[in-house]
Design a protein around this motif. Structure first.
Motif, PDB file in Angstrom:
ATOM      1  N   GLY A  67       0.848  -1.187   0.000  1.00  0.00           N
ATOM      2  CA  GLY A  67       0.000   0.000   0.000  1.00  0.00           C
ATOM      3  C   GLY A  67       0.883   1.236   0.000  1.00  0.00           C
ATOM      4  N   GLY A  68       0.396   2.322  -0.588  1.00  0.00           N
ATOM      5  CA  GLY A  68       1.241   3.496  -0.749  1.00  0.00           C
ATOM      6  C   GLY A  68       0.642   4.782  -0.224  1.00  0.00           C
ATOM      7  N   GLY A  69       1.540   5.730   0.055  1.00  0.00           N
ATOM      8  CA  GLY A  69       1.151   7.085   0.380  1.00  0.00           C
ATOM      9  C   GLY A  69       0.580   7.313   1.764  1.00  0.00           C
ATOM     10  N   MET A  70       0.822   6.401   2.718  1.00  0.00           N
ATOM     11  CA  MET A  70       0.260   6.570   4.056  1.00  0.00           C
ATOM     12  C   MET A  70       0.906   7.769   4.754  1.00  0.00           C
ATOM     13  SD  MET A  70      -1.652   4.013   3.661  1.00  0.00           S
ATOM     14  CE  MET A  70      -1.706   2.434   2.812  1.00  0.00           C
ATOM     15  N   ALA A  71       0.098   8.523   5.473  1.00  0.00           N
ATOM     16  CA  ALA A  71       0.606   9.711   6.163  1.00  0.00           C
ATOM     17  C   ALA A  71       1.240   9.375   7.498  1.00  0.00           C
ATOM     18  CB  ALA A  71      -0.521  10.726   6.376  1.00  0.00           C
ATOM     19  N   ALA A  72       0.961   8.180   8.021  1.00  0.00           N
ATOM     20  CA  ALA A  72       1.465   7.813   9.351  1.00  0.00           C
ATOM     21  C   ALA A  72       2.076   6.422   9.308  1.00  0.00           C
ATOM     22  CB  ALA A  72       0.347   7.877  10.382  1.00  0.00           C
ATOM     23  N   VAL A  73       2.958   6.166  10.258  1.00  0.00           N
ATOM     24  CA  VAL A  73       3.585   4.861  10.414  1.00  0.00           C
ATOM     25  C   VAL A  73       3.288   4.360  11.820  1.00  0.00           C
ATOM     26  CG1 VAL A  73       5.776   5.932  11.132  1.00  0.00           C
ATOM     27  CG2 VAL A  73       5.766   3.573  10.307  1.00  0.00           C
ATOM     28  N   ILE A  74       3.038   3.054  11.942  1.00  0.00           N
ATOM     29  CA  ILE A  74       2.943   2.447  13.263  1.00  0.00           C
ATOM     30  C   ILE A  74       4.359   2.056  13.652  1.00  0.00           C
ATOM     31  CG2 ILE A  74       1.976   0.557  14.615  1.00  0.00           C
ATOM     32  CD1 ILE A  74      -0.419   0.587  12.749  1.00  0.00           C
ATOM     33  N   ASP A  75       4.922   2.814  14.569  1.00  0.00           N
ATOM     34  CA  ASP A  75       6.322   2.648  14.935  1.00  0.00           C
ATOM     35  C   ASP A  75       6.581   1.237  15.444  1.00  0.00           C
ATOM     36  OD1 ASP A  75       8.708   2.861  16.937  1.00  0.00           O
ATOM     37  OD2 ASP A  75       8.825   4.695  15.729  1.00  0.00           O
ATOM     38  N   SER A  76       7.569   0.580  14.888  1.00  0.00           N
ATOM     39  CA  SER A  76       7.845  -0.813  15.244  1.00  0.00           C
ATOM     40  C   SER A  76       8.351  -0.959  16.671  1.00  0.00           C
ATOM     41  CB  SER A  76       8.870  -1.409  14.271  1.00  0.00           C
ATOM     42  OG  SER A  76       8.361  -1.425  12.960  1.00  0.00           O
ATOM     43  N   THR A  77       8.948   0.080  17.231  1.00  0.00           N
ATOM     44  CA  THR A  77       9.483   0.016  18.588  1.00  0.00           C
ATOM     45  C   THR A  77       8.414   0.308  19.630  1.00  0.00           C
ATOM     46  OG1 THR A  77      11.662   0.695  17.797  1.00  0.00           O
ATOM     47  CG2 THR A  77      11.233   0.936  20.160  1.00  0.00           C
ATOM     48  N   THR A  78       7.630   1.357  19.404  1.00  0.00           N
ATOM     49  CA  THR A  78       6.643   1.774  20.406  1.00  0.00           C
ATOM     50  C   THR A  78       5.255   1.204  20.174  1.00  0.00           C
ATOM     51  OG1 THR A  78       5.966   3.752  19.174  1.00  0.00           O
ATOM     52  CG2 THR A  78       7.892   3.955  20.644  1.00  0.00           C
ATOM     53  N   GLY A  79       4.980   0.781  18.928  1.00  0.00           N
ATOM     54  CA  GLY A  79       3.644   0.324  18.583  1.00  0.00           C
ATOM     55  C   GLY A  79       2.650   1.456  18.433  1.00  0.00           C
ATOM     56  N   LYS A  80       3.119   2.709  18.517  1.00  0.00           N
ATOM     57  CA  LYS A  80       2.248   3.877  18.431  1.00  0.00           C
ATOM     58  C   LYS A  80       2.302   4.481  17.031  1.00  0.00           C
ATOM     59  CE  LYS A  80       1.316   3.731  22.882  1.00  0.00           C
ATOM     60  NZ  LYS A  80      -0.037   3.370  23.374  1.00  0.00           N
ATOM     61  N   ARG A  81       1.208   5.124  16.668  1.00  0.00           N
ATOM     62  CA  ARG A  81       1.158   5.793  15.369  1.00  0.00           C
ATOM     63  C   ARG A  81       1.822   7.159  15.465  1.00  0.00           C
ATOM     64  NH1 ARG A  81      -4.616   6.520  12.602  1.00  0.00           N
ATOM     65  NH2 ARG A  81      -4.925   7.802  14.441  1.00  0.00           N
ATOM     66  N   ARG A  82       2.633   7.495  14.455  1.00  0.00           N
ATOM     67  CA  ARG A  82       3.287   8.797  14.385  1.00  0.00           C
ATOM     68  C   ARG A  82       3.374   9.244  12.932  1.00  0.00           C
ATOM     69  NH1 ARG A  82       8.100   7.878  12.149  1.00  0.00           N
ATOM     70  NH2 ARG A  82       9.197   5.900  12.572  1.00  0.00           N
ATOM     71  N   PRO A  83       3.606  10.544  12.676  1.00  0.00           N
ATOM     72  CA  PRO A  83       3.731  11.018  11.292  1.00  0.00           C
ATOM     73  C   PRO A  83       4.891  10.338  10.586  1.00  0.00           C
ATOM     74  CG  PRO A  83       3.404  12.866  12.793  1.00  0.00           C
ATOM     75  CD  PRO A  83       3.639  11.653  13.646  1.00  0.00           C
ATOM     76  N   ALA A  84       4.680   9.959   9.339  1.00  0.00           N
ATOM     77  CA  ALA A  84       5.730   9.309   8.551  1.00  0.00           C
ATOM     78  C   ALA A  84       6.745  10.340   8.080  1.00  0.00           C
ATOM     79  CB  ALA A  84       5.116   8.588   7.364  1.00  0.00           C
ATOM     80  N   PRO A 107       6.052   4.011  -3.264  1.00  0.00           N
ATOM     81  CA  PRO A 107       6.443   4.679  -2.016  1.00  0.00           C
ATOM     82  C   PRO A 107       5.390   4.450  -0.929  1.00  0.00           C
ATOM     83  CG  PRO A 107       6.920   6.100  -3.882  1.00  0.00           C
ATOM     84  CD  PRO A 107       6.180   4.914  -4.433  1.00  0.00           C
ATOM     85  N   MET A 108       5.805   3.798   0.168  1.00  0.00           N
ATOM     86  CA  MET A 108       4.833   3.383   1.180  1.00  0.00           C
ATOM     87  C   MET A 108       4.224   4.565   1.922  1.00  0.00           C
ATOM     88  SD  MET A 108       5.262   0.665   4.333  1.00  0.00           S
ATOM     89  CE  MET A 108       4.922  -0.842   3.403  1.00  0.00           C
ATOM     90  N   PHE A 109       4.997   5.637   2.082  1.00  0.00           N
ATOM     91  CA  PHE A 109       4.532   6.754   2.903  1.00  0.00           C
ATOM     92  C   PHE A 109       4.550   8.065   2.126  1.00  0.00           C
ATOM     93  CE2 PHE A 109       6.444   3.700   5.891  1.00  0.00           C
ATOM     94  CZ  PHE A 109       5.335   3.457   6.701  1.00  0.00           C
ATOM     95  N   GLY A 110       3.633   8.950   2.500  1.00  0.00           N
ATOM     96  CA  GLY A 110       3.702  10.338   2.108  1.00  0.00           C
ATOM     97  C   GLY A 110       4.417  11.072   3.228  1.00  0.00           C
ATOM     98  N   PRO A 111       5.725  11.326   3.092  1.00  0.00           N
ATOM     99  CA  PRO A 111       6.504  11.868   4.208  1.00  0.00           C
ATOM    100  C   PRO A 111       6.010  13.249   4.637  1.00  0.00           C
ATOM    101  CG  PRO A 111       7.762  11.956   2.173  1.00  0.00           C
ATOM    102  CD  PRO A 111       6.525  11.182   1.869  1.00  0.00           C
ATOM    103  N   GLN A 112       5.797  13.394   5.929  1.00  0.00           N
ATOM    104  CA  GLN A 112       5.253  14.636   6.460  1.00  0.00           C
ATOM    105  C   GLN A 112       6.338  15.657   6.793  1.00  0.00           C
ATOM    106  OE1 GLN A 112       1.575  14.776   6.696  1.00  0.00           O
ATOM    107  NE2 GLN A 112       2.204  13.088   5.335  1.00  0.00           N
ATOM    108  N   ASP A 113       7.611  15.284   6.603  1.00  0.00           N
ATOM    109  CA  ASP A 113       8.699  16.211   6.891  1.00  0.00           C
ATOM    110  C   ASP A 113       9.246  16.886   5.633  1.00  0.00           C
ATOM    111  OD1 ASP A 113       9.719  13.819   5.975  1.00  0.00           O
ATOM    112  OD2 ASP A 113      11.483  13.817   7.300  1.00  0.00           O
ATOM    113  N   VAL A 114       8.503  16.792   4.529  1.00  0.00           N
ATOM    114  CA  VAL A 114       8.852  17.549   3.319  1.00  0.00           C
ATOM    115  C   VAL A 114       7.631  18.373   2.929  1.00  0.00           C
ATOM    116  CG1 VAL A 114      10.470  15.774   2.541  1.00  0.00           C
ATOM    117  CG2 VAL A 114       8.120  15.715   1.733  1.00  0.00           C
ATOM    118  N   PRO A 115       7.813  19.467   2.199  1.00  0.00           N
ATOM    119  CA  PRO A 115       6.666  20.273   1.778  1.00  0.00           C
ATOM    120  C   PRO A 115       5.674  19.440   0.969  1.00  0.00           C
ATOM    121  CG  PRO A 115       8.714  21.461   1.392  1.00  0.00           C
ATOM    122  CD  PRO A 115       9.097  20.066   1.774  1.00  0.00           C
TER     123      PRO A 115
END
Length: 450
Positions: A67-84, A107-115
């Motif tokens: 799947g592509g373009g997700m705005a968030a990632v489920i962090d593998s360490t914390t199990g919590k959702r955060r911005p990709a 591309p799996m994520f739509g990175p939130q740290d770029v414009p």
């Protein structure tokens, strides 16, 4: 009811192809659809960026991509959702490159740290740099998105002429449901066609809101949207390679929001596949989907159900690896588990071969009278080596006294495998001149969108 086409040149081209235009809507006769399909290349395929690896669809083998373009990632360490972030694009691409049952990568994520305006070119460049598998263009929302992706694909395969001889890129563009080609969507379709890239028409209707709530009505509408976009593509470039794609989501009746875990996903995907095949089209449909935000039993049974039905229906390539949380996020650990699921699905769909060798009648005549076992015979080992038995990678199989122990569970084992692959799997860097070309294209995109 016709299709709303909000682009003057596209409307004129469709009218020239034999469509009737009335009050901003384009009505497409059956004969025009048939002529368009006959003029397009329905032999869908995916190529690696350098053009050296090719995957043909429609050969009775299930292929898969994430799947592509997700705005968030489920962090593998914390199990919590955060911005990709862009680093998540890099890490997910490297992991997907290592997973054997993932055939192509978007591309799996739509990175939130770029414009926002740079999200597609930045994530596409990061993906190209971190895999040697075929790379698919994420949903292009404008002609500019198409232009940047094509420029990068050309840089990777040897330039414009090399790309025209062997287009290495497949780009998804989504008609807007219900039955609407907005100005930007029409421009993007025309840009894909004129560039010569493979065109994936990707409508995404939601049951009960942007399509009828019945699966039959939604599938019929989606198929009409796909065909309408192919009529436009054929008018722009006869001979263009095409792929029917589909994303029908359910509806949460409590909130009227998009829902991706129910069995409607499985049923609609299976129907879409069969309808596409009836029209002679290869099909990319969803399968590995869930509404769960956790790697829990709900995620497991929803994604397996939703993957099994389109698999049995003959889907050519299945989407959703890593997909979680009703398309709001993705998980790298889930991608490892999905690789396991896909391996099992491929084994199921391959069916049972019945030959003199697999019937093993001669072997039975030897073993049974002797009162022996089949386990120590050479033919048993040979059949195992040929894949007659599915062997898991991260699934836990504990029996007897071992089952009384603590175990680790599939999530922990998949997490360990994820860490191992990210630590050990290395992708050969792109040649320096190609790397510089990608930087130059990104710099140009940055200047244009500033």
């Amino acid at each position: 009811v016709g299709v709303s086409v909000e682009h003057a040149r596209a409307t004129a081209m469709m009218h020239g192809a034999g469509c009737r235009v009335d009050k901003g809507r384009v009505f497409i006769p059956r004969a025009v659809v048939q002529k368009a399909l006959g003029s397009l290349d329905r032999n869908a395929r995916f190529c690696s960026a350098d053009g050296k690896r090719e995957i043909l669809l429609g050969k009775g083998v299930i292929r898969a991509h994430n799947g592509g373009g997700m705005a968030a990632v489920i962090d593998s360490t914390t199990g919590k959702r955060r911005p990709a972030t862009l680093k998540d694009v890099v890490d997910s691409t490297r992991l997907l490159d290592a997973l054997p049952n993932v055939d192509a990568i978007v591309p799996m994520f739509g990175p939130q740290d770029v414009p926002p305006a740079l999200m597609i070119p930045a994530s596409f460049a990061a993906t190209l740099r971190n895999t040697r598998k075929p790379v698919m263009g994420a949903g292009a929302e404008s002609a500019a998105d198409v232009r940047w992706m094509v420029a990068m694909a050309e840089a990777c395969c040897g330039g414009h002429e090399a790309f025209m001889r062997n287009p290495t890129l497949s780009i998804m563009v989504s008609p807007v449901s219900p039955l609407r080609l907005t100005e930007k969507v029409a421009e993007a379709i025309l840009a894909v066609a004129e560039a010569g890239a493979q065109f994936q028409s990707l409508p995404c209707p939601m049951l009960g809101t942007t399509s009828p709530i019945t699966i039959a009505g939604a599938v019929a509408q989606l198929h009409a949207e796909v065909l309408a976009s192919f009529v436009l593509a054929a008018a722009a470039r006869p001979g263009l390679r095409i792929l029917s794609s589909a994303r029908i989501s359910g509806i949460d009746l409590h909130t009227a929001t998009s829902e991706w875990g129910g069995p409607e996903i499985a049923l609609s995907a299976a129907c879409v596949v069969q309808l596409a095949h009836r029209a002679g089209l290869a099909c990319d449909a969803y399968g590995l989907s869930t509404g769960s935000v956790r790697l829990d039993p709900q995620a497991a049974f929803e994604r397996y159900t939703n993957a099994l039905m389109p698999a049995l229906a003959g889907v050519d390539i299945m989407s959703g690896v890593g997909f979680m949380d009703n398309a709001a996020s993705a998980s790298l650990t889930m991608a490892v588990i999905d690789n396991e699921i896909l391996g099992q699905l491929k084994h199921v769909v391959a069916g049972v071969r019945v030959t003199p060798d697999t019937l093993a009648y001669d072997l039975t005549q030897e073993v049974v009278p002797e009162g022996g076992t089949f386990l120590d015979r050479e033919q048993t080992a040979e059949q195992i080596s040929r894949g007659c038995f599915w062997i898991p990678g991260v699934s836990e199989r504990l029996t007897g006294s071992a089952a009384d122990g603590p175990g680790t569970g599939i999530v922990a084992r998949a997490r360990a495998r994820e860490e191992e692959l990210l630590r050990q799997h290395h992708v050969e860097p792109l040649p320096a001149n190609i790397d510089r070309a990608l930087d130059d294209i990104l710099a140009e995109a940055r200047r244009e969108t500033a």
